[in-house]
Design a protein around this motif. Structure first.
Motif, short mmCIF file in Angstrom:
data_model
loop_
_atom_site.label_atom_id
_atom_site.label_comp_id
_atom_site.label_asym_id
_atom_site.label_seq_id
_atom_site.Cartn_x
_atom_site.Cartn_y
_atom_site.Cartn_z
N TYR A 270 7.32 11.78 4.23
CA TYR A 270 7.12 13.02 4.98
C TYR A 270 8.17 14.05 4.61
O TYR A 270 7.86 15.21 4.33
CB TYR A 270 7.17 12.73 6.50
CG TYR A 270 7.28 14.01 7.28
CD1 TYR A 270 6.20 14.88 7.37
CD2 TYR A 270 8.49 14.38 7.87
CE1 TYR A 270 6.31 16.07 8.03
CE2 TYR A 270 8.60 15.58 8.54
CZ TYR A 270 7.52 16.43 8.62
OH TYR A 270 7.64 17.62 9.26
N ILE B 97 -7.07 3.32 7.59
CA ILE B 97 -8.04 3.72 6.57
C ILE B 97 -9.22 2.74 6.57
O ILE B 97 -10.38 3.13 6.45
CB ILE B 97 -7.36 3.79 5.19
CG1 ILE B 97 -6.46 5.02 5.14
CG2 ILE B 97 -8.39 3.83 4.07
CD1 ILE B 97 -5.73 5.23 3.87
N GLU C 273 4.64 17.10 12.64
CA GLU C 273 4.92 16.17 11.55
C GLU C 273 3.71 15.25 11.39
O GLU C 273 3.49 14.37 12.21
CB GLU C 273 6.15 15.33 11.87
CG GLU C 273 7.41 16.16 11.94
CD GLU C 273 8.54 15.45 12.67
OE1 GLU C 273 8.48 14.22 12.83
OE2 GLU C 273 9.46 16.15 13.11
N PRO C 274 2.90 15.48 10.34
CA PRO C 274 1.68 14.68 10.20
C PRO C 274 2.00 13.19 10.06
O PRO C 274 2.95 12.82 9.39
CB PRO C 274 1.07 15.22 8.90
CG PRO C 274 1.67 16.54 8.71
CD PRO C 274 3.03 16.48 9.29
N TYR D 80 1.29 9.25 8.92
CA TYR D 80 0.85 8.65 7.67
C TYR D 80 -0.44 7.88 7.92
O TYR D 80 -0.54 7.15 8.90
CB TYR D 80 1.94 7.72 7.14
CG TYR D 80 1.78 7.39 5.68
CD1 TYR D 80 2.28 8.25 4.72
CD2 TYR D 80 1.11 6.26 5.27
CE1 TYR D 80 2.13 7.97 3.38
CE2 TYR D 80 0.95 5.97 3.93
CZ TYR D 80 1.46 6.83 3.00
OH TYR D 80 1.30 6.55 1.67
N ALA D 81 -1.42 8.09 7.05
CA ALA D 81 -2.67 7.34 7.20
C ALA D 81 -2.44 5.93 6.70
O ALA D 81 -2.44 5.67 5.50
CB ALA D 81 -3.78 8.01 6.40
N SER D 82 -2.20 4.99 7.61
CA SER D 82 -1.82 3.64 7.21
C SER D 82 -3.04 2.86 6.75
O SER D 82 -4.18 3.23 7.02
CB SER D 82 -1.15 2.91 8.36
OG SER D 82 -2.08 2.71 9.39
N LEU D 83 -2.78 1.77 6.05
CA LEU D 83 -3.85 0.95 5.48
C LEU D 83 -4.86 0.47 6.53
O LEU D 83 -6.06 0.64 6.36
CB LEU D 83 -3.24 -0.22 4.71
CG LEU D 83 -4.21 -1.08 3.92
CD1 LEU D 83 -4.94 -0.26 2.90
CD2 LEU D 83 -3.48 -2.22 3.24
N GLU E 270 7.74 5.78 5.41
CA GLU E 270 6.87 6.87 5.87
C GLU E 270 7.67 8.13 6.10
O GLU E 270 7.25 9.23 5.72
CB GLU E 270 6.16 6.46 7.17
CG GLU E 270 4.98 5.55 6.92
CD GLU E 270 4.33 5.08 8.21
OE1 GLU E 270 4.63 5.64 9.27
OE2 GLU E 270 3.51 4.15 8.14
N TYR F 179 0.84 -1.20 0.00
CA TYR F 179 0.00 0.00 0.00
C TYR F 179 0.87 1.25 0.00
O TYR F 179 0.62 2.21 -0.75
CB TYR F 179 -0.93 -0.03 1.22
CG TYR F 179 -1.74 1.23 1.36
CD1 TYR F 179 -2.84 1.46 0.55
CD2 TYR F 179 -1.40 2.19 2.31
CE1 TYR F 179 -3.58 2.61 0.67
CE2 TYR F 179 -2.13 3.35 2.44
CZ TYR F 179 -3.22 3.56 1.62
OH TYR F 179 -3.94 4.70 1.74
N GLU G 290 -3.32 18.65 6.48
CA GLU G 290 -2.77 17.50 7.21
C GLU G 290 -2.21 17.96 8.54
O GLU G 290 -2.38 17.30 9.57
CB GLU G 290 -1.66 16.85 6.39
CG GLU G 290 -2.16 15.95 5.29
CD GLU G 290 -1.03 15.33 4.50
OE1 GLU G 290 0.14 15.66 4.76
OE2 GLU G 290 -1.32 14.51 3.63
#
Lengths: 80, 257
Positions: free
Chosen positions: A68, B200, B191-192, B194-197, A64, A17, B43
């Motif tokens: 970023y 989600i 530091e935003p 990460y929208a992980s799987l 990640e 993903y 974000e």
């Protein structure tokens, strides 16, 4: 071993993903990711598998962080 | 200690990594088939509201509501916001077309939502990376008559008050204001994540309310008209000079000496 197997599958899915937005393209990422996993497919010892999962988690965090930083640098260049 | 009910407006914009192309009619940039994502400044505001909750107890931050006013696909952006930690969201659907809503209309819609949902803190990005207006937050604060802190690089909650550090030319400025407030985020706020799987997937269970622009008392007519959109002129290449004399004569020619 079932739970370990699921852990491996989950981290593989998550990595794929993440790879969808990889700067060098999804195919580049997928082939390499797949190779890295298949190289460790023969692991049977629980200890070894856990270590491989930990490594995958580490790679996930690195990707990640890469995303970023890439975004942050682009934004800093544009907006200061 | 007061409870915070946060509203986080997010916008779906062309992804920061995509180079925008101007359409043939020179009226707007090409949006069909282009990758879109959440506005990077939004974000930051999502992340900041989630961090406010993590830093304090869950009681302090009662509810984080994300809202987006945009085409049907803006729902994906809201899913991302919820995957990052927002509790629920409202999607005000607007048909996809070339012209987008102006900051004033957006601020008016947000004002109605703030009043209806009883929000007392609005955290939004300082600007979106597509039209770069940087107006919505200020207009919303003006319409509501609330205090505003724009371009925040640090937000500290202190009882009824918010202490916000802002980056200004040549240093920082610290402002303190009583809730309710409007805060807009700058690049170095946090530091935003990460929208992980898995997140989600979990976010798909969260509530996403659909509304229409007709549900609000806002007239949809734009006040401004885009006359023409063009790409910036290509950069002129530099020239090489043979020696010092060549350099001097070139500088004289350009009127620099």
């Amino acid at each position: 071993m079932t739970t370990l197997r699921h852990q491996v599958l989950n981290i593989y899915k998550e990595l794929l993903y993440l790879g969808k937005t990889y700067p060098l393209g999804y195919t580049y990422f997928r082939t390499r990711c797949h190779k890295a996993f298949s190289k460790n497919a023969g692991l049977t010892e629980e200890k070894d598998v856990k270590m491989a999962i930990a490594r995958a988690e580490f790679v996930k965090k690195e990707i990640e962080a890469l995303y970023y930083l890439k975004k942050y640098r682009a934004m800093r260049e544009r907006y200061g | 200690m007061s409870t915070l009910r946060i509203l986080v407006p997010v916008k779906r914009v062309i992804d920061y990594a995509v180079k925008p192309r101007v359409n043939k009619a020179q009226t707007a940039v090409e949006i069909a088939g282009v990758k879109h994502s959440m506005n990077p400044f939004d974000e930051l505001s999502v992340e900041e509201s989630v961090r406010l909750r993590e830093k304090h107890t869950a009681k302090t931050v009662e509810d984080i509501l994300a809202i987006s006013i945009g085409p049907p696909k803006a729902a994906d952006t809201l899913r991302t916001a919820m995957a990052m930690g927002c509790d629920r969201s409202i999607h005000v659907e607007v048909p996809e077309k070339d012209e987008m809503l102006e900051p004033l209309q957006v601020a008016k819609v947000l004002k109605e939502v703030v009043e209806k949902e009883g929000r007392n803190l609005v955290i939004l990005g300082k600007q979106s990376i597509d039209d770069d207006s940087s107006q919505t937050g200020q207009m919303l604060a003006g319409l509501l008559g609330w205090g505003q802190a724009c371009g925040a690089s640090e937000v500290v909650l202190d009882g009824e008050y918010l202490k916000v550090t802002k980056e200004v030319d040549g240093g920082t400025e610290v402002v303190k204001g009583k809730l309710p407030m409007v805060v807009t985020t700058d690049l170095r706020l946090n530091e935003p994540r990460y929208a992980s799987l898995p997140n989600i997937m979990k976010a798909k269970k969260k509530k996403l309310e659909k509304m229409k622009l007709e549900d609000f008392q806002v007239r949809a007519a734009n006040r401004l008209k885009n006359l023409k959109v063009t790409e910036p002129p290509p950069r002129q290449g530099g020239g090489k000079v043979e020696d010092v004399d060549g350099l001097i004569s070139k500088l004289k020619e350009l009127g620099a000496l």
